[in-house]
Design a protein around this motif. Structure first.
Motif, PDB file in Angstrom:
ATOM      1  N   PHE A 104       0.751  -1.318  -0.064  1.00 45.76           N
ATOM      2  CA  PHE A 104      -0.026  -0.078  -0.007  1.00 45.76           C
ATOM      3  C   PHE A 104       1.030   1.126   0.070  1.00 45.76           C
ATOM      4  O   PHE A 104       0.677   1.987  -0.857  1.00 45.76           O
ATOM      5  CB  PHE A 104      -0.824   0.218   1.266  1.00 45.76           C
ATOM      6  CG  PHE A 104      -1.830   1.298   1.219  1.00 45.76           C
ATOM      7  CD1 PHE A 104      -3.173   1.354   0.576  1.00 45.76           C
ATOM      8  CD2 PHE A 104      -1.267   2.359   2.064  1.00 45.76           C
ATOM      9  CE1 PHE A 104      -3.580   2.575   0.588  1.00 45.76           C
ATOM     10  CE2 PHE A 104      -1.978   3.472   2.498  1.00 45.76           C
ATOM     11  CZ  PHE A 104      -3.201   3.453   1.416  1.00 45.76           C
ATOM     12  N   GLY A 105       1.875   1.226   0.804  1.00 51.89           N
ATOM     13  CA  GLY A 105       2.706   2.328   0.868  1.00 51.89           C
ATOM     14  C   GLY A 105       3.544   2.545  -0.284  1.00 51.89           C
ATOM     15  O   GLY A 105       3.815   3.696  -0.848  1.00 51.89           O
ATOM     16  N   ARG A 106       4.153   1.562  -0.798  1.00 53.28           N
ATOM     17  CA  ARG A 106       4.775   1.873  -2.202  1.00 53.28           C
ATOM     18  C   ARG A 106       3.917   2.204  -3.318  1.00 53.28           C
ATOM     19  O   ARG A 106       4.312   2.834  -4.142  1.00 53.28           O
ATOM     20  CB  ARG A 106       5.296   0.491  -2.657  1.00 53.28           C
ATOM     21  CG  ARG A 106       6.413   0.004  -1.685  1.00 53.28           C
ATOM     22  CD  ARG A 106       7.346  -1.298  -2.193  1.00 53.28           C
ATOM     23  NE  ARG A 106       8.022  -1.675  -1.273  1.00 53.28           N
ATOM     24  CZ  ARG A 106       8.156  -2.923  -0.591  1.00 53.28           C
ATOM     25  NH1 ARG A 106       7.073  -3.379  -0.864  1.00 53.28           N
ATOM     26  NH2 ARG A 106       8.795  -3.264   0.401  1.00 53.28           N
ATOM     27  N   THR A 107       2.667   1.854  -3.490  1.00 50.23           N
ATOM     28  CA  THR A 107       1.845   2.192  -4.393  1.00 50.23           C
ATOM     29  C   THR A 107       1.253   3.765  -4.241  1.00 50.23           C
ATOM     30  O   THR A 107       1.252   4.257  -5.215  1.00 50.23           O
ATOM     31  CB  THR A 107       0.504   1.100  -4.258  1.00 50.23           C
ATOM     32  OG1 THR A 107       1.208  -0.218  -4.470  1.00 50.23           O
ATOM     33  CG2 THR A 107      -0.455   1.522  -5.536  1.00 50.23           C
ATOM     34  N   HIS A 108       1.075   4.006  -3.003  1.00 50.56           N
ATOM     35  CA  HIS A 108       0.253   5.380  -2.951  1.00 50.56           C
ATOM     36  C   HIS A 108       1.087   6.418  -2.418  1.00 50.56           C
ATOM     37  O   HIS A 108       0.502   7.750  -2.093  1.00 50.56           O
ATOM     38  CB  HIS A 108      -0.935   5.159  -1.868  1.00 50.56           C
ATOM     39  CG  HIS A 108      -2.003   4.302  -2.464  1.00 50.56           C
ATOM     40  ND1 HIS A 108      -2.925   4.562  -3.651  1.00 50.56           N
ATOM     41  CD2 HIS A 108      -2.430   2.908  -1.913  1.00 50.56           C
ATOM     42  CE1 HIS A 108      -3.577   3.489  -3.668  1.00 50.56           C
ATOM     43  NE2 HIS A 108      -3.178   2.351  -2.850  1.00 50.56           N
ATOM     44  N   TYR A 109       2.340   6.273  -2.134  1.00 48.83           N
ATOM     45  CA  TYR A 109       3.159   7.071  -1.409  1.00 48.83           C
ATOM     46  C   TYR A 109       4.629   7.376  -2.290  1.00 48.83           C
ATOM     47  O   TYR A 109       4.949   6.361  -3.079  1.00 48.83           O
ATOM     48  CB  TYR A 109       3.550   6.670  -0.113  1.00 48.83           C
ATOM     49  CG  TYR A 109       2.579   7.215   0.895  1.00 48.83           C
ATOM     50  CD1 TYR A 109       2.116   8.450   1.386  1.00 48.83           C
ATOM     51  CD2 TYR A 109       1.493   6.163   1.173  1.00 48.83           C
ATOM     52  CE1 TYR A 109       0.978   8.682   2.308  1.00 48.83           C
ATOM     53  CE2 TYR A 109       0.235   6.273   2.104  1.00 48.83           C
ATOM     54  CZ  TYR A 109       0.139   7.636   2.643  1.00 48.83           C
ATOM     55  OH  TYR A 109      -0.820   7.901   3.323  1.00 48.83           O
ATOM     56  N   GLU A 110       5.356   8.502  -2.130  1.00 50.31           N
ATOM     57  CA  GLU A 110       6.661   8.323  -2.799  1.00 50.31           C
ATOM     58  C   GLU A 110       7.744   7.553  -2.243  1.00 50.31           C
ATOM     59  O   GLU A 110       8.499   6.926  -2.757  1.00 50.31           O
ATOM     60  CB  GLU A 110       7.182   9.802  -2.650  1.00 50.31           C
ATOM     61  CG  GLU A 110       6.402  10.902  -3.621  1.00 50.31           C
ATOM     62  CD  GLU A 110       6.655  12.139  -3.370  1.00 50.31           C
ATOM     63  OE1 GLU A 110       7.925  12.475  -2.990  1.00 50.31           O
ATOM     64  OE2 GLU A 110       5.877  13.104  -3.507  1.00 50.31           O
ATOM     65  N   ASN A 111       7.545   7.105  -0.984  1.00 50.88           N
ATOM     66  CA  ASN A 111       8.574   6.295  -0.080  1.00 50.88           C
ATOM     67  C   ASN A 111       7.894   5.964   1.050  1.00 50.88           C
ATOM     68  O   ASN A 111       6.733   6.405   1.465  1.00 50.88           O
ATOM     69  CB  ASN A 111      10.134   6.999  -0.107  1.00 50.88           C
ATOM     70  CG  ASN A 111       9.794   8.341   0.818  1.00 50.88           C
ATOM     71  OD1 ASN A 111       8.733   8.668   1.549  1.00 50.88           O
ATOM     72  ND2 ASN A 111      10.730   9.193   0.473  1.00 50.88           N
ATOM     73  N   VAL A 112       8.629   4.971   1.661  1.00 50.49           N
ATOM     74  CA  VAL A 112       7.959   4.384   2.978  1.00 50.49           C
ATOM     75  C   VAL A 112       9.010   4.354   3.938  1.00 50.49           C
ATOM     76  O   VAL A 112      10.209   3.900   3.846  1.00 50.49           O
ATOM     77  CB  VAL A 112       7.500   3.010   2.715  1.00 50.49           C
ATOM     78  CG1 VAL A 112       6.962   2.419   4.109  1.00 50.49           C
ATOM     79  CG2 VAL A 112       6.048   2.857   1.741  1.00 50.49           C
ATOM     80  N   ALA A 113       8.765   4.564   5.296  1.00 52.86           N
ATOM     81  CA  ALA A 113       9.549   4.512   6.411  1.00 52.86           C
ATOM     82  C   ALA A 113       9.315   3.306   7.181  1.00 52.86           C
ATOM     83  O   ALA A 113       8.128   3.540   8.098  1.00 52.86           O
ATOM     84  CB  ALA A 113       9.791   5.851   7.172  1.00 52.86           C
TER      85      ALA A 113
END
Length: 102
Positions: free
Chosen positions: A3-12
């Motif tokens: 979900f983070g990779r699909t909807h955001y620029e990066n993930v922490a």
């Protein structure tokens, strides 16, 4: 994570089970101004408000990380935070620290 990779620029992403040293990050100051730069360094990516989800996995292993969520939401609610834990439902009954319930 997908979900983070699909909807955001990066993930922490932070996993308290696979990286127990993370607990030390939350031993002192847990204000967003203090934590965010440190978490950015640990994650190897810049945490940007509304653009970088902060993922705490197995968070029940660090009560102070749970407590920090309260301050991240109250003091600077522009951060997108995802919290998961296989035993989180059991851990939230601990009485040592406070944590948000929303």
């Amino acid at each position: 994570m997908e979900f983070g990779r699909t909807h955001y620029e990066n993930v922490a992403y932070f996993n308290f089970k696979t990286n127990p040293d993370l607990n030390r990050t939350f031993e002192g100051d847990i204000s967003p101004n203090y934590l965010i730069p440190i978490l950015s360094h640990i994650a190897g990516t810049t945490i940007i408000r509304e653009k970088t989800p902060i993922v705490f996995d197995e968070v029940q292993l660090c009560e102070r990380a749970l407590t920090s969520l309260k301050y991240l939401c109250e003091m600077d609610n522009d951060y997108h935070i995802i919290v998961a834990g296989s035993l989180l439902g059991v851990a939230v009954n601990r009485a040592t620290f406070s944590f948000p319930s929303w």
